[in-house]
Design a protein around this motif. Structure first.
Motif, PDB file in Angstrom:
ATOM      1  N   LEU A  57       0.845  -1.192   0.000  1.00  0.00           N
ATOM      2  CA  LEU A  57       0.000   0.000   0.000  1.00  0.00           C
ATOM      3  C   LEU A  57       0.883   1.245   0.000  1.00  0.00           C
ATOM      4  N   THR A  58       0.467   2.257  -0.726  1.00  0.00           N
ATOM      5  CA  THR A  58       1.218   3.509  -0.775  1.00  0.00           C
ATOM      6  C   THR A  58       1.025   4.292   0.515  1.00  0.00           C
ATOM      7  N   PRO A  59       1.931   5.219   0.841  1.00  0.00           N
ATOM      8  CA  PRO A  59       1.759   6.026   2.064  1.00  0.00           C
ATOM      9  C   PRO A  59       0.427   6.772   2.063  1.00  0.00           C
ATOM     10  N   ALA A  69      -2.443   3.495   6.554  1.00  0.00           N
ATOM     11  CA  ALA A  69      -1.009   3.179   6.498  1.00  0.00           C
ATOM     12  C   ALA A  69      -0.265   4.464   6.162  1.00  0.00           C
ATOM     13  N   TRP A  70       0.102   5.235   7.183  1.00  0.00           N
ATOM     14  CA  TRP A  70       0.654   6.569   6.969  1.00  0.00           C
ATOM     15  C   TRP A  70       1.941   6.544   6.149  1.00  0.00           C
ATOM     16  N   LEU A  71       2.752   5.537   6.313  1.00  0.00           N
ATOM     17  CA  LEU A  71       3.998   5.417   5.547  1.00  0.00           C
ATOM     18  C   LEU A  71       3.984   4.211   4.617  1.00  0.00           C
ATOM     19  N   GLY A  72       2.811   3.664   4.351  1.00  0.00           N
ATOM     20  CA  GLY A  72       2.698   2.531   3.439  1.00  0.00           C
ATOM     21  C   GLY A  72       2.948   1.203   4.125  1.00  0.00           C
ATOM     22  N   THR A  73       2.908   0.144   3.341  1.00  0.00           N
ATOM     23  CA  THR A  73       3.160  -1.211   3.837  1.00  0.00           C
ATOM     24  C   THR A  73       4.188  -1.903   2.951  1.00  0.00           C
ATOM     25  N   ASP A  74       4.706  -3.041   3.440  1.00  0.00           N
ATOM     26  CA  ASP A  74       5.696  -3.777   2.664  1.00  0.00           C
ATOM     27  C   ASP A  74       5.026  -4.891   1.867  1.00  0.00           C
ATOM     28  N   ALA A  75       5.829  -5.806   1.335  1.00  0.00           N
ATOM     29  CA  ALA A  75       5.303  -6.858   0.465  1.00  0.00           C
ATOM     30  C   ALA A  75       4.451  -7.872   1.210  1.00  0.00           C
ATOM     31  N   LEU A  76       4.519  -7.878   2.548  1.00  0.00           N
ATOM     32  CA  LEU A  76       3.703  -8.787   3.350  1.00  0.00           C
ATOM     33  C   LEU A  76       2.567  -8.067   4.071  1.00  0.00           C
ATOM     34  N   GLY A 248      12.810  -4.437   1.170  1.00  0.00           N
ATOM     35  CA  GLY A 248      12.339  -3.592   0.078  1.00  0.00           C
ATOM     36  C   GLY A 248      13.282  -3.466  -1.095  1.00  0.00           C
ATOM     37  N   GLN A 249      14.354  -4.266  -1.110  1.00  0.00           N
ATOM     38  CA  GLN A 249      15.326  -4.159  -2.196  1.00  0.00           C
ATOM     39  C   GLN A 249      14.702  -4.371  -3.574  1.00  0.00           C
ATOM     40  N   GLN A 250      13.916  -5.422  -3.703  1.00  0.00           N
ATOM     41  CA  GLN A 250      13.379  -5.757  -5.019  1.00  0.00           C
ATOM     42  C   GLN A 250      12.167  -4.907  -5.387  1.00  0.00           C
ATOM     43  N   TYR A 251      11.761  -4.010  -4.517  1.00  0.00           N
ATOM     44  CA  TYR A 251      10.603  -3.159  -4.799  1.00  0.00           C
ATOM     45  C   TYR A 251      10.980  -1.684  -4.857  1.00  0.00           C
ATOM     46  N   LEU A 252      12.249  -1.396  -5.112  1.00  0.00           N
ATOM     47  CA  LEU A 252      12.697  -0.012  -5.107  1.00  0.00           C
ATOM     48  C   LEU A 252      12.005   0.827  -6.184  1.00  0.00           C
ATOM     49  N   GLU A 253      11.689   0.239  -7.315  1.00  0.00           N
ATOM     50  CA  GLU A 253      11.054   0.989  -8.401  1.00  0.00           C
ATOM     51  C   GLU A 253       9.551   1.135  -8.200  1.00  0.00           C
ATOM     52  N   THR A 254       8.915   0.139  -7.622  1.00  0.00           N
ATOM     53  CA  THR A 254       7.455   0.162  -7.497  1.00  0.00           C
ATOM     54  C   THR A 254       6.981   0.551  -6.100  1.00  0.00           C
ATOM     55  N   ALA A 255       7.770   0.219  -5.063  1.00  0.00           N
ATOM     56  CA  ALA A 255       7.399   0.545  -3.683  1.00  0.00           C
ATOM     57  C   ALA A 255       8.632   1.092  -2.967  1.00  0.00           C
ATOM     58  N   TRP A 256       9.040   2.275  -3.364  1.00  0.00           N
ATOM     59  CA  TRP A 256      10.281   2.880  -2.868  1.00  0.00           C
ATOM     60  C   TRP A 256      10.261   3.129  -1.368  1.00  0.00           C
ATOM     61  N   TRP A 257       9.065   3.318  -0.786  1.00  0.00           N
ATOM     62  CA  TRP A 257       8.961   3.695   0.624  1.00  0.00           C
ATOM     63  C   TRP A 257       9.415   2.593   1.571  1.00  0.00           C
ATOM     64  N   ILE A 258       9.425   1.345   1.134  1.00  0.00           N
ATOM     65  CA  ILE A 258       9.791   0.244   2.030  1.00  0.00           C
ATOM     66  C   ILE A 258      11.239   0.391   2.496  1.00  0.00           C
ATOM     67  N   SER A 259      12.143   0.675   1.590  1.00  0.00           N
ATOM     68  CA  SER A 259      13.559   0.819   1.941  1.00  0.00           C
ATOM     69  C   SER A 259      13.962   2.260   2.206  1.00  0.00           C
TER      70      SER A 259
END
Length: 291
Positions: A57-59, A69-76, A248-259
């Motif tokens: 989820l986006t922030p 989710a104020w700062l988004g969520t990760d892949a799980l 969040g390494q593999q999601y840097l392009e699509t979910a940059w907020w994780i890392s």
């Protein structure tokens, strides 16, 4: 007349600005401590729970349970804000424990070696040479990789080489103080060696040790994040900024907020602790030069 009045005002304004800027690290570090202490009491988070409907989820997006989710969520589906808050508590706790262990061991060894000199000082020098032959992070990786992942193993792995800096500083202070007049007078009066080291040598190491402890604290926090990033630090039940950044390494392009967001939190803490350490080093170093 107006110029003479304006000049003190400009000097006072510059001093106020410098003082305000010098207080910024204290404010930032205090905020991190406040978040680490109070945050887990306010935010409920289970690192094992994986709400997959809320994944990536986006922030600011709404979760399936109706929350935000104020700062988004990760892949799980785990909340990034909660991971940052709990990660602050983990980093500060491990950093404080490691620096405390390293400080106690290093100060004790440094004072004894510097005051006694002789073979004890020579043995300490050889031990330091052996430990410094290997990079500190490499030794930490080896120790953390051999044993099962836990907070205790991480603290011990990071303390293996962290005590060296404290031993060097206190040894130098002890070497310079053992020939002072008051120390000679105490020896002549028959004061026990332990009392001399505790009462006449140890107090003079407090300033340099505190300044060094801030710098070591920053290095320890960064090293702990590196171990967790590599997957050999803390267990999965613990929350670490390094683990979150790695997830969040593999999601840097699509979910940059994780890392990115945990990385920013880690960077701000390291930078401000480093600035504070430089300020303390300059202050106590100046005092030592004056004395």
């Amino acid at each position: 007349m107006s110029q003479t009045v304006a000049l003190p005002r400009q000097v006072a304004t510059r001093r106020w600005r410098r003082g305000a800027l010098a207080r910024v690290p204290y404010v930032v570090i205090a905020l991190y401590v406040l978040v680490a202490v109070i945050g887990p009491l306010v935010i409920d988070y289970d690192p094992v729970h994986t709400p997959l409907p809320d994944r990536l989820l986006t922030p600011g997006a709404r979760t399936a349970s109706g929350g935000v989710a104020w700062l988004g969520t990760d892949a799980l589906g785990r909340d990034i804000l909660a991971q940052i808050v709990y990660g602050a508590r983990t980093s500060l706790s491990i950093g404080l424990a490691t620096v405390l262990v390293a400080c106690l061991v290093g100060v004790a060894i440094g004072i004894v070696a510097g005051y006694a000199r002789g073979w004890l000082d020579a043995v300490l020098a050889r031990i330091i040479d052996v430990l410094q032959a290997f990079p500190a992070i490499l030794l930490a990786i080896v120790i953390a990789g051999v044993f099962a992942r836990s907070v205790l193993v991480v603290v011990l792995a990071l303390s293996v080489t962290a005590w060296i800096s404290f031993a060097r500083v206190t040894r130098g202070v002890a070497l310079s103080l053992r020939e002072r007049a008051w120390v000679d007078a105490a020896r002549v009066m028959g004061v026990p060696v332990l009392s001399i080291m505790v009462r006449h040598v140890l107090p003079f190491t407090i300033g340099p040790v505190v300044a060094l402890a801030t710098l070591e604290f920053a290095l320890v926090v960064l090293a702990e994040a590196g171990l967790s990033f590599l997957g050999i630090g803390l267990p999965n039940t613990a929350v670490s900024w390094g683990q979150t950044i790695a997830n969040g390494q593999q999601y840097l392009e699509t979910a940059w907020w994780i890392s990115t967001l945990p990385g920013i939190a880690l960077s701000l803490l390291i930078i401000n602790i480093g600035i504070l350490g430089d300020q303390l080093t300059a202050r106590y170093g100046h005092r030592r030069r004056r004395t």
